[in-house]
Design a protein around this motif. Structure first.
Motif, PDB file in Angstrom:
ATOM      1  N   ILE A  88      31.479 -46.626  26.395  1.00 51.84           N
ATOM      2  CA  ILE A  88      30.255 -46.454  25.402  1.00 51.84           C
ATOM      3  C   ILE A  88      29.416 -45.187  25.343  1.00 51.84           C
ATOM      4  O   ILE A  88      28.763 -46.006  26.241  1.00 51.84           O
ATOM      5  CB  ILE A  88      30.544 -47.682  25.652  1.00 51.84           C
ATOM      6  CG1 ILE A  88      29.138 -48.337  24.198  1.00 51.84           C
ATOM      7  CG2 ILE A  88      29.788 -48.175  26.550  1.00 51.84           C
ATOM      8  CD1 ILE A  88      28.611 -50.347  24.302  1.00 51.84           C
ATOM      9  N   ASP A  89      30.104 -44.587  25.380  1.00 50.12           N
ATOM     10  CA  ASP A  89      28.531 -43.543  24.790  1.00 50.12           C
ATOM     11  C   ASP A  89      27.853 -43.175  24.072  1.00 50.12           C
ATOM     12  O   ASP A  89      28.216 -43.000  23.089  1.00 50.12           O
ATOM     13  CB  ASP A  89      29.661 -42.118  25.286  1.00 50.12           C
ATOM     14  CG  ASP A  89      30.724 -42.054  26.438  1.00 50.12           C
ATOM     15  OD1 ASP A  89      30.097 -42.545  27.601  1.00 50.12           O
ATOM     16  OD2 ASP A  89      31.799 -41.324  26.444  1.00 50.12           O
ATOM     17  N   HIS A  90      26.719 -44.042  24.039  1.00 55.68           N
ATOM     18  CA  HIS A  90      25.959 -44.003  22.783  1.00 55.68           C
ATOM     19  C   HIS A  90      24.304 -44.207  23.662  1.00 55.68           C
ATOM     20  O   HIS A  90      24.160 -44.699  24.319  1.00 55.68           O
ATOM     21  CB  HIS A  90      26.186 -45.043  22.415  1.00 55.68           C
ATOM     22  CG  HIS A  90      24.996 -46.022  20.997  1.00 55.68           C
ATOM     23  ND1 HIS A  90      25.686 -44.712  20.163  1.00 55.68           N
ATOM     24  CD2 HIS A  90      24.173 -45.827  20.372  1.00 55.68           C
ATOM     25  CE1 HIS A  90      25.034 -44.522  19.362  1.00 55.68           C
ATOM     26  NE2 HIS A  90      24.005 -46.429  19.030  1.00 55.68           N
ATOM     27  N   LEU A 104      24.169 -51.876  24.558  1.00 60.51           N
ATOM     28  CA  LEU A 104      23.809 -53.171  23.933  1.00 60.51           C
ATOM     29  C   LEU A 104      23.745 -53.462  22.236  1.00 60.51           C
ATOM     30  O   LEU A 104      25.150 -54.299  21.828  1.00 60.51           O
ATOM     31  CB  LEU A 104      22.151 -54.156  23.969  1.00 60.51           C
ATOM     32  CG  LEU A 104      22.351 -55.337  23.426  1.00 60.51           C
ATOM     33  CD1 LEU A 104      23.560 -56.030  24.117  1.00 60.51           C
ATOM     34  CD2 LEU A 104      20.778 -55.673  23.934  1.00 60.51           C
ATOM     35  N   GLU A 105      23.137 -52.003  21.623  1.00 56.77           N
ATOM     36  CA  GLU A 105      23.774 -52.196  19.975  1.00 56.77           C
ATOM     37  C   GLU A 105      24.949 -51.754  19.623  1.00 56.77           C
ATOM     38  O   GLU A 105      25.698 -52.168  18.522  1.00 56.77           O
ATOM     39  CB  GLU A 105      22.312 -51.972  19.071  1.00 56.77           C
ATOM     40  CG  GLU A 105      21.175 -52.063  19.363  1.00 56.77           C
ATOM     41  CD  GLU A 105      20.342 -52.155  18.919  1.00 56.77           C
ATOM     42  OE1 GLU A 105      20.635 -50.759  17.986  1.00 56.77           O
ATOM     43  OE2 GLU A 105      18.562 -51.876  18.881  1.00 56.77           O
ATOM     44  N   LYS A 106      25.171 -51.046  20.693  1.00 61.23           N
ATOM     45  CA  LYS A 106      26.951 -50.521  19.824  1.00 61.23           C
ATOM     46  C   LYS A 106      27.200 -51.469  20.313  1.00 61.23           C
ATOM     47  O   LYS A 106      28.636 -51.331  19.408  1.00 61.23           O
ATOM     48  CB  LYS A 106      26.730 -49.027  20.815  1.00 61.23           C
ATOM     49  CG  LYS A 106      28.342 -48.439  20.116  1.00 61.23           C
ATOM     50  CD  LYS A 106      28.197 -47.643  19.389  1.00 61.23           C
ATOM     51  CE  LYS A 106      29.158 -46.998  18.525  1.00 61.23           C
ATOM     52  NZ  LYS A 106      29.579 -47.428  17.103  1.00 61.23           N
ATOM     53  N   ALA A 107      27.181 -51.525  21.818  1.00 61.63           N
ATOM     54  CA  ALA A 107      28.422 -53.143  21.997  1.00 61.63           C
ATOM     55  C   ALA A 107      28.630 -54.918  20.715  1.00 61.63           C
ATOM     56  O   ALA A 107      29.815 -54.310  20.223  1.00 61.63           O
ATOM     57  CB  ALA A 107      28.331 -53.436  23.230  1.00 61.63           C
ATOM     58  N   CYS A 139      16.705 -45.329  29.685  1.00 58.57           N
ATOM     59  CA  CYS A 139      18.357 -45.717  30.440  1.00 58.57           C
ATOM     60  C   CYS A 139      19.026 -45.593  28.693  1.00 58.57           C
ATOM     61  O   CYS A 139      18.311 -45.714  27.959  1.00 58.57           O
ATOM     62  CB  CYS A 139      18.696 -47.164  30.907  1.00 58.57           C
ATOM     63  SG  CYS A 139      17.267 -48.424  29.973  1.00 58.57           S
ATOM     64  N   ASP A 140      20.091 -45.803  29.113  1.00 54.20           N
ATOM     65  CA  ASP A 140      21.071 -45.779  27.499  1.00 54.20           C
ATOM     66  C   ASP A 140      21.444 -47.146  27.626  1.00 54.20           C
ATOM     67  O   ASP A 140      22.025 -47.645  26.988  1.00 54.20           O
ATOM     68  CB  ASP A 140      22.660 -44.957  27.452  1.00 54.20           C
ATOM     69  CG  ASP A 140      23.142 -45.551  29.188  1.00 54.20           C
ATOM     70  OD1 ASP A 140      22.718 -46.326  30.053  1.00 54.20           O
ATOM     71  OD2 ASP A 140      24.303 -45.233  29.071  1.00 54.20           O
ATOM     72  N   CYS A 141      20.551 -48.142  28.089  1.00 58.19           N
ATOM     73  CA  CYS A 141      20.789 -49.882  28.220  1.00 58.19           C
ATOM     74  C   CYS A 141      20.566 -50.094  26.641  1.00 58.19           C
ATOM     75  O   CYS A 141      22.307 -51.220  26.336  1.00 58.19           O
ATOM     76  CB  CYS A 141      20.015 -50.922  29.384  1.00 58.19           C
ATOM     77  SG  CYS A 141      20.204 -50.611  30.755  1.00 58.19           S
ATOM     78  N   THR A 186      33.069 -49.916  28.726  1.00 61.86           N
ATOM     79  CA  THR A 186      32.078 -49.809  29.534  1.00 61.86           C
ATOM     80  C   THR A 186      32.886 -48.073  30.067  1.00 61.86           C
ATOM     81  O   THR A 186      33.912 -47.833  29.564  1.00 61.86           O
ATOM     82  CB  THR A 186      32.786 -50.632  31.403  1.00 61.86           C
ATOM     83  OG1 THR A 186      31.610 -50.902  31.961  1.00 61.86           O
ATOM     84  CG2 THR A 186      33.883 -50.505  31.359  1.00 61.86           C
ATOM     85  N   ASN A 187      31.958 -47.675  30.962  1.00 61.78           N
ATOM     86  CA  ASN A 187      31.763 -46.542  31.189  1.00 61.78           C
ATOM     87  C   ASN A 187      31.901 -46.885  32.938  1.00 61.78           C
ATOM     88  O   ASN A 187      31.982 -45.611  33.496  1.00 61.78           O
ATOM     89  CB  ASN A 187      30.211 -45.774  31.340  1.00 61.78           C
ATOM     90  CG  ASN A 187      30.082 -45.151  29.509  1.00 61.78           C
ATOM     91  OD1 ASN A 187      31.345 -44.608  29.464  1.00 61.78           O
ATOM     92  ND2 ASN A 187      28.872 -45.398  28.937  1.00 61.78           N
TER      93      ASN A 187
END
Length: 207
Positions: free
Chosen positions: A176-178, A76-79, A70-72, A154-155
């Motif tokens: 937040i495409d990461h 989280l880190e990017k946010a 997943c990308d969660c 958010t996406n």
């Protein structure tokens, strides 16, 4: 500070140093289920400021165990990085694992995905809706932190709609495409095609 509604209660706050910066952690609880949630705030703002926020649902496998299916964890880190870079902001961390089905059911859903189902099909096969999350506590969290206007990272358009339905002024939404990996490419495609998440379409173009 606002401290309680009929459903949710603010509990306490404390300093939380992280590798991203010095945050304050605020504890909240759902009074009916005693489910606990937290908000991490950074910096200061005035009453009329637009404050960057991220609503992040708990994902033990991605956030703490570094899963790439997943990308969660990546988000989280990017946010947190984005909040520190902008000098202020809040991460609302909601304890609703697996889009609300719980950790063990998420593992069951993973097993079904290993056998060929996508994330939506797996949840439905187990008897759940694709997404059972509730964002009601976000209103108390934002009121407690004296935030009326937000810039939402958010996406997921459902998060924006949920905030607006609660009377929160969502001034802007930024993607937040990461964290695209070979392991989660199909998962993210499913979220886009079946759940309406708004990822950059270029993410899914074959290289």
């Amino acid at each position: 500070m606002s401290h309680a509604t009929n459903q949710f209660e603010y509990v306490s706050s404390a300093m939380l140093p992280t590798r991203f910066g010095q945050f304050t952690i605020h504890g909240f609880v759902e009074t009916s289920s005693q489910q606990e949630h937290v908000a991490l705030s950074y910096g200061e703002w005035q009453a009329d400021d637009v404050v960057p926020i991220r609503i992040h649902s708990e994902c033990l496998t991605g956030d703490a165990l570094f899963s790439t299916r997943c990308d969660c964890g990546f988000q989280l880190e990017k946010a947190l990085q984005n909040i520190v870079e902008q000098g202020k902001g809040v991460l609302l961390y909601l304890r609703q694992e697996g889009r609300g089905i719980g950790l063990l059911n998420k593992i069951r859903a993973y097993k079904l995905q290993d056998s060929g189902m996508d994330t939506v099909e797996a949840n439905e096969h187990l008897g759940f809706d694709a997404d059972l999350r509730d964002y009601g506590i976000c209103k108390l969290m934002l009121e407690t932190l004296k935030i009326d206007k937000v810039a939402l990272m958010t996406n997921n358009p459902k998060k924006r709609k949920a905030l607006e339905n609660m009377g929160i002024n969502v001034v802007s939404r930024t993607p937040i495409d990461h964290g695209l990996t070979l392991d989660n490419r199909n998962y993210l495609r499913t979220k886009t095609e079946k759940m309406g998440h708004q990822f950059d379409p270029h993410l899914f173009k074959d290289k």
